[in-house]
Design a protein around this motif. Structure first.
Motif, PDB file in Angstrom:
ATOM      1  N   ASP A   1      22.517 -43.655  26.624  1.00  0.00           N
ATOM      2  CA  ASP A   1      22.205 -42.344  27.171  1.00  0.00           C
ATOM      3  C   ASP A   1      22.977 -41.239  26.444  1.00  0.00           C
ATOM      4  O   ASP A   1      22.436 -40.161  26.178  1.00  0.00           O
ATOM      5  CB  ASP A   1      22.476 -42.293  28.678  1.00  0.00           C
ATOM      6  CG  ASP A   1      23.777 -42.959  29.070  1.00  0.00           C
ATOM      7  OD1 ASP A   1      24.565 -43.307  28.173  1.00  0.00           O
ATOM      8  OD2 ASP A   1      24.009 -43.132  30.282  1.00  0.00           O
TER       9      ASP A   1
ATOM     10  N   LEU B   1      21.295 -38.249  24.528  1.00  0.00           N
ATOM     11  CA  LEU B   1      21.646 -36.904  24.987  1.00  0.00           C
ATOM     12  C   LEU B   1      22.113 -36.011  23.840  1.00  0.00           C
ATOM     13  O   LEU B   1      21.876 -34.801  23.850  1.00  0.00           O
ATOM     14  CB  LEU B   1      22.743 -36.980  26.050  1.00  0.00           C
ATOM     15  CG  LEU B   1      22.307 -37.381  27.463  1.00  0.00           C
ATOM     16  CD1 LEU B   1      23.532 -37.652  28.335  1.00  0.00           C
ATOM     17  CD2 LEU B   1      21.441 -36.303  28.096  1.00  0.00           C
TER      18      LEU B   1
ATOM     19  N   TYR C   1      28.654 -35.275  31.617  1.00  0.00           N
ATOM     20  CA  TYR C   1      28.000 -36.577  31.824  1.00  0.00           C
ATOM     21  C   TYR C   1      28.995 -37.714  31.619  1.00  0.00           C
ATOM     22  O   TYR C   1      29.035 -38.672  32.404  1.00  0.00           O
ATOM     23  CB  TYR C   1      26.829 -36.710  30.850  1.00  0.00           C
ATOM     24  CG  TYR C   1      25.906 -37.875  31.124  1.00  0.00           C
ATOM     25  CD1 TYR C   1      24.753 -37.698  31.867  1.00  0.00           C
ATOM     26  CD2 TYR C   1      26.178 -39.141  30.622  1.00  0.00           C
ATOM     27  CE1 TYR C   1      23.883 -38.756  32.116  1.00  0.00           C
ATOM     28  CE2 TYR C   1      25.337 -40.207  30.866  1.00  0.00           C
ATOM     29  CZ  TYR C   1      24.184 -40.008  31.614  1.00  0.00           C
ATOM     30  OH  TYR C   1      23.337 -41.067  31.858  1.00  0.00           O
TER      31      TYR C   1
ATOM     32  N   ASN D   1      15.159 -44.086  28.180  1.00  0.00           N
ATOM     33  CA  ASN D   1      16.093 -43.022  27.816  1.00  0.00           C
ATOM     34  C   ASN D   1      15.426 -41.956  26.964  1.00  0.00           C
ATOM     35  O   ASN D   1      15.608 -40.755  27.197  1.00  0.00           O
ATOM     36  CB  ASN D   1      17.297 -43.606  27.064  1.00  0.00           C
ATOM     37  CG  ASN D   1      18.512 -43.766  27.965  1.00  0.00           C
ATOM     38  OD1 ASN D   1      19.073 -42.788  28.444  1.00  0.00           O
ATOM     39  ND2 ASN D   1      18.899 -45.007  28.205  1.00  0.00           N
TER      40      ASN D   1
ATOM     41  N   THR E   1      14.797 -38.608  29.065  1.00  0.00           N
ATOM     42  CA  THR E   1      15.704 -37.553  28.603  1.00  0.00           C
ATOM     43  C   THR E   1      14.931 -36.412  27.972  1.00  0.00           C
ATOM     44  O   THR E   1      15.254 -35.231  28.160  1.00  0.00           O
ATOM     45  CB  THR E   1      16.728 -38.118  27.600  1.00  0.00           C
ATOM     46  OG1 THR E   1      17.426 -39.220  28.184  1.00  0.00           O
ATOM     47  CG2 THR E   1      17.738 -37.050  27.193  1.00  0.00           C
TER      48      THR E   1
ATOM     49  N   TRP F   1      19.414 -34.483  31.218  1.00  0.00           N
ATOM     50  CA  TRP F   1      20.435 -35.470  31.569  1.00  0.00           C
ATOM     51  C   TRP F   1      20.116 -36.208  32.862  1.00  0.00           C
ATOM     52  O   TRP F   1      20.564 -37.327  33.060  1.00  0.00           O
ATOM     53  CB  TRP F   1      21.816 -34.838  31.601  1.00  0.00           C
ATOM     54  CG  TRP F   1      22.070 -33.789  32.647  1.00  0.00           C
ATOM     55  CD1 TRP F   1      21.160 -33.106  33.392  1.00  0.00           C
ATOM     56  CD2 TRP F   1      23.356 -33.328  33.041  1.00  0.00           C
ATOM     57  NE1 TRP F   1      21.789 -32.226  34.228  1.00  0.00           N
ATOM     58  CE2 TRP F   1      23.154 -32.336  34.040  1.00  0.00           C
ATOM     59  CE3 TRP F   1      24.653 -33.623  32.659  1.00  0.00           C
ATOM     60  CZ2 TRP F   1      24.196 -31.661  34.642  1.00  0.00           C
ATOM     61  CZ3 TRP F   1      25.701 -32.952  33.260  1.00  0.00           C
ATOM     62  CH2 TRP F   1      25.471 -31.990  34.247  1.00  0.00           C
TER      63      TRP F   1
ATOM     64  N   ALA G   1      18.246 -39.159  31.686  1.00  0.00           N
ATOM     65  CA  ALA G   1      19.118 -40.173  31.082  1.00  0.00           C
ATOM     66  C   ALA G   1      19.780 -41.023  32.159  1.00  0.00           C
ATOM     67  O   ALA G   1      19.861 -42.253  32.040  1.00  0.00           O
ATOM     68  CB  ALA G   1      20.177 -39.494  30.213  1.00  0.00           C
TER      69      ALA G   1
END
Length: 475
Positions: free
Chosen positions: A221, A225, A237, A363, A367, A372, A375
């Motif tokens: 993730d 991201l 995060y 993901n 995402t 987020w 994710a």
């Protein structure tokens, strides 16, 4: 629970490690700022993925073969194989440095190569010690490494070295842990033969994917991201992820403790029923801390996040989703650890393939569409699918008995705790000192409730304390 003391030593050691990391993270986020700390997190995520290429399942193979009743020299053969893999990966990293530097946003490839060396060295020492049934030693290594890292990082960052100080602390901590760990490693007094290398390869050819699976869950993730969101959001995060991981420490400690014991029973042709009993114990206690942790995060997480900075409370919902993901992944880990201990790496290979594909696909898609939150949802959903697969394949090789009663009592105790904490929060001001008090009260209520509700938990506590508590034993 025969191995309760070892699990508790591992847990407490990791708790100390997490606390030192927790304090260091506060200093780093407040001193470096969200943007620079986010860049540091991205470099660590790249390091984690590169480390997989530098091991290719070798650590799991070394731990497994060393733990077996075998006279082979898997320490030296494993070390030679590890050195060769590192050399190959280091060369490729240097060749690819323009692209790596561009992705990381820093001219840090040479630092990455150095960090890879110390990371692989420390990982190898830990796995050898685990295989030699010295889990309590590796348990102590973790807080030593993290405390050394944290002290150096805080000192250098506060001295004005910035992100370079954070990297230097990482390297120093790993070196300190490796040197101390090597003191306890027992090296067989015979040269390794081709047979040892073959046996390592025969296990590693399947187990390498478990590293990819683990890293996929831990940082896929973050990598995705880095493409879609700013470093500032990545910093928030990562903080939420670290808090969620804190609750999962005890479940991981149980798995780490029981794996070499299961492996030895399996290699000694012990009864499968004995291993099944250990699996049931691991499932019963995997959620001991993370179940109340999830409830506590829901009630107090928004205030706890402000410790890292005034803007970190935006990660509240991320914290909840990631904590639930850690809960699912913890139970999944117990099943996969048992399958590996029974020497069925091919089965975990299939599980890991599906997990990785699902996690990567979710993901990227989620995402891209939801940022987020997507994710976090992808991490949770892939953990749920992995848990189902782990349970299904474990049933193929062993009699799986789910301790629903014990897990239910943990949930009920967490509910009682929640009632007390809610009353406390509604009647007090929202501040960090108040939250600390509420956390302490909540923990006391949870464990007191569990002691009353669960006879098995009372017995486990009595059996594993170094002294007797008549009020517990007599119940």
């Amino acid at each position: 629970m025969r191995y309760g003391r070892t699990s508790m030593v591992n847990f407490l050691s990791n708790l100390v490690m997490s606390f030192s990391g927790f304090v260091a993270t506060i200093f780093l986020t407040r001193t470096l700022g969200q943007e620079q700390y986010g860049a540091y997190v991205v470099v660590l995520s790249v390091l984690s993925w590169v480390a997989i290429a530098g091991t290719l399942g070798l650590p799991q193979a070394v731990r497994k073969r060393v733990s077996e009743s075998d006279d082979g020299n898997y320490v030296v053969s494993g070390a030679l194989a590890q050195l060769g893999l590192y050399a190959v990966v280091a060369v490729f990293l240097w060749i690819a440095r323009p692209y790596l530097n561009a992705f990381m946003g820093l001219d840090a490839t040479w630092i990455l190569i150095l960090m890879l060396a110390v990371r692989l060295g420390l990982g190898f020492v830990r796995n050898v010690l685990d295989g030699q049934h010295l889990v309590h030693v590796t348990s102590v290594l973790s807080p030593i490494e993290w405390t050394s890292r944290s002290i150096v990082q805080v000192a250098l960052v506060l001295s004005g070295f910035g992100i370079a100080g954070a990297f230097a602390g990482y390297i120093v901590g790993a070196i300190v842990g490796s040197i101390i760990g090597m003191y306890f490693v027992s090296i067989p007094d015979r040269l390794p033969s081709r047979h040892e290398f073959y046996r390592l390869k025969s296990y590693a050819q399947f187990s390498w994917l478990s590293s990819v699976k683990g890293r996929t869950f831990l940082s896929m993730d973050t990598i995705i991201l880095a493409v879609f969101v700013s470093n500032s959001l990545i910093a928030v995060y990562e903080v939420a992820w670290n808090l969620a991981s804190l609750f999962a420490i005890f479940g991981a400690s149980i798995s780490k403790t029981l794996f070499p014991e299961m492996s030895k029973i399996s290699s000694d042709e012990g009864t499968v029923d004995e291993i099944a009993g250990l699996l049931q114990v691991s499932l019963a206690y995997s959620g001991l801390f993370i179940i109340p942790g999830l409830v506590g995060a829901a009630l107090l997480g928004d205030i706890v996040l402000t410790i890292y900075g005034p803007d970190f409370d935006v990660g509240y919902y991320i914290l909840l989703v990631l904590t639930f993901a850690r809960l699912l992944y913890g139970y999944m880990g117990q099943f996969l650890s048992t399958i590996n201990a029974l020497n069925y790496p091919d089965l975990t290979f299939y599980i890991n393939v599906i997990f990785i594909v699902v996690n990567l696909t979710l993901n990227v898609i989620l995402t891209w569409q939801f940022g987020w939150y997507g994710a976090a949802a992808a991490t949770m959903m892939s953990a749920g699918i992995g848990l189902i697969l782990g349970y299904y394949f474990a049933k193929q090789v062993i009699n799986v008995s789910i301790p629903f009663s014990e897990v239910g009592k943990q949930c009920l105790s967490a509910g009682i705790m929640a009632t007390v904490v809610i009353i406390g929060r509604f009647n007090t001001a929202d501040s960090l000192p108040v939250v600390v008090v509420l956390v302490g009260i909540g923990a006391a209520v949870y464990f007191a409730s569990l002691l009353v509700l669960s006879e098995e938990f009372r017995t486990t506590v009595a059996d594993n304390l170094p002294f007797q508590l008549p009020s517990i034993v007599s119940k």
